[in-house]
Design a protein around this motif. Structure first.
Motif, PDB file in Angstrom:
ATOM      1  N   GLN A  37       0.946  -1.266  -0.019  1.00 49.84           N
ATOM      2  CA  GLN A  37      -0.039   0.057   0.086  1.00 49.84           C
ATOM      3  C   GLN A  37       0.820   1.172  -0.008  1.00 49.84           C
ATOM      4  O   GLN A  37       1.811   1.403   0.812  1.00 49.84           O
ATOM      5  N   GLY A  38       0.483   1.969  -0.971  1.00 51.52           N
ATOM      6  CA  GLY A  38       1.245   3.411  -0.922  1.00 51.52           C
ATOM      7  C   GLY A  38       2.625   3.296  -1.528  1.00 51.52           C
ATOM      8  O   GLY A  38       2.945   2.123  -2.056  1.00 51.52           O
ATOM      9  N   ASP A  39       3.098   4.406  -1.966  1.00 53.04           N
ATOM     10  CA  ASP A  39       4.318   4.393  -2.722  1.00 53.04           C
ATOM     11  C   ASP A  39       5.289   5.450  -1.971  1.00 53.04           C
ATOM     12  O   ASP A  39       4.863   6.317  -1.362  1.00 53.04           O
ATOM     13  N   CYS A  40       6.467   5.101  -1.926  1.00 51.84           N
ATOM     14  CA  CYS A  40       7.389   5.631  -1.134  1.00 51.84           C
ATOM     15  C   CYS A  40       8.708   6.213  -1.802  1.00 51.84           C
ATOM     16  O   CYS A  40       9.123   5.530  -2.664  1.00 51.84           O
ATOM     17  N   VAL A  72       2.887 -11.198   3.173  1.00 57.50           N
ATOM     18  CA  VAL A  72       3.786 -10.036   3.426  1.00 57.50           C
ATOM     19  C   VAL A  72       2.982  -8.673   2.957  1.00 57.50           C
ATOM     20  O   VAL A  72       2.389  -8.652   2.104  1.00 57.50           O
ATOM     21  N   ARG A  73       3.145  -7.891   3.987  1.00 55.74           N
ATOM     22  CA  ARG A  73       2.448  -6.464   3.889  1.00 55.74           C
ATOM     23  C   ARG A  73       3.230  -5.550   4.065  1.00 55.74           C
ATOM     24  O   ARG A  73       4.075  -5.563   5.025  1.00 55.74           O
ATOM     25  N   LEU A  74       3.413  -4.613   3.158  1.00 54.81           N
ATOM     26  CA  LEU A  74       4.189  -3.341   3.188  1.00 54.81           C
ATOM     27  C   LEU A  74       3.324  -1.972   2.996  1.00 54.81           C
ATOM     28  O   LEU A  74       2.331  -2.095   2.102  1.00 54.81           O
ATOM     29  N   GLU A  75       3.132  -1.158   4.074  1.00 60.15           N
ATOM     30  CA  GLU A  75       2.500  -0.032   4.148  1.00 60.15           C
ATOM     31  C   GLU A  75       3.544   1.180   4.131  1.00 60.15           C
ATOM     32  O   GLU A  75       4.218   1.230   4.781  1.00 60.15           O
ATOM     33  N   CYS A  76       3.297   2.010   2.822  1.00 61.82           N
ATOM     34  CA  CYS A  76       4.285   3.243   2.971  1.00 61.82           C
ATOM     35  C   CYS A  76       3.269   4.464   2.987  1.00 61.82           C
ATOM     36  O   CYS A  76       2.238   4.562   2.250  1.00 61.82           O
ATOM     37  N   GLY A  79       7.264   9.590   5.192  1.00 63.36           N
ATOM     38  CA  GLY A  79       8.069   9.365   6.245  1.00 63.36           C
ATOM     39  C   GLY A  79       7.980   8.025   7.146  1.00 63.36           C
ATOM     40  O   GLY A  79       8.406   7.873   8.352  1.00 63.36           O
ATOM     41  N   GLU A  80       7.052   7.394   6.561  1.00 60.66           N
ATOM     42  CA  GLU A  80       6.812   5.911   7.561  1.00 60.66           C
ATOM     43  C   GLU A  80       6.582   4.866   6.432  1.00 60.66           C
ATOM     44  O   GLU A  80       6.365   4.889   5.513  1.00 60.66           O
ATOM     45  N   LEU A  81       7.219   3.598   7.165  1.00 59.62           N
ATOM     46  CA  LEU A  81       7.369   2.460   6.373  1.00 59.62           C
ATOM     47  C   LEU A  81       7.146   1.331   7.362  1.00 59.62           C
ATOM     48  O   LEU A  81       7.738   1.294   8.216  1.00 59.62           O
ATOM     49  N   ASP A  82       6.150   0.320   7.011  1.00 60.08           N
ATOM     50  CA  ASP A  82       5.785  -0.713   7.857  1.00 60.08           C
ATOM     51  C   ASP A  82       5.863  -2.061   6.949  1.00 60.08           C
ATOM     52  O   ASP A  82       5.148  -2.016   6.185  1.00 60.08           O
TER      53      ASP A  82
END
Length: 140
Positions: A37-40, A72-76, A79-82
């Motif tokens: 989720q999101g782009d960083c 596998v879950r990536l949330e961006c 200024g934050e990355l999980d």
């Protein structure tokens, strides 16, 4: 990817995680449910640390877990990355892992190198969850 380190620099984290997941499925024949989720916009150091932690977590799952499913879950967010990697495998007693256990020690070193927080949760018979959280210095 390991033979072409410049690919690590050029690819975004979503593409790198997709490649890791695809390689894992091909090697271990265990499905990976990947959600990003999101782009960083990330520094190379942060991107590399998250990639290496994910790589080590998946290697540990392949070697030790007996899992039938991996998430596998990536949330961006700015200024934050999980990152969360969870399996339904055998699990283990986190407290019983020797302090110098290489896999977990390497993940902790990678996390610390970019100021990220690493949590490993597991119980025998209940799978394992690895969480990595990073906040930029400006956002902290």
């Amino acid at each position: 990817l390991e033979m072409r380190p410049e690919s690590l620099a050029r690819s975004d984290l979503k593409a790198l995680l997709t490649q890791l997941a695809d390689a894992f499925v091909g090697r271990v024949r265990v499905p990976v449910d990947l959600e990003v989720q999101g782009d960083c916009e990330l520094s190379h150091e942060v991107k590399l640390a998250f990639y290496r932690v994910a790589q080590e977590a998946l290697n540990n799952i392949a070697r030790h877990s007996g899992a039938r499913l991996v998430e596998v879950r990536l949330e961006c967010r700015p200024g934050e990355l999980d990152l969360r990697i969870e399996d339904d495998g055998l699990g283990f007693d986190v407290e019983a892992v020797p302090a110098g256990h290489l896999g977990i020690a390497i993940m902790r070193e990678r996390a610390a190198s970019v100021g990220a927080a690493l949590k490993v949760r597991s119980q025998p018979g209940q799978g394992t969850t690895v969480e990595l959280a990073w906040r930029s210095a400006k956002e902290a």
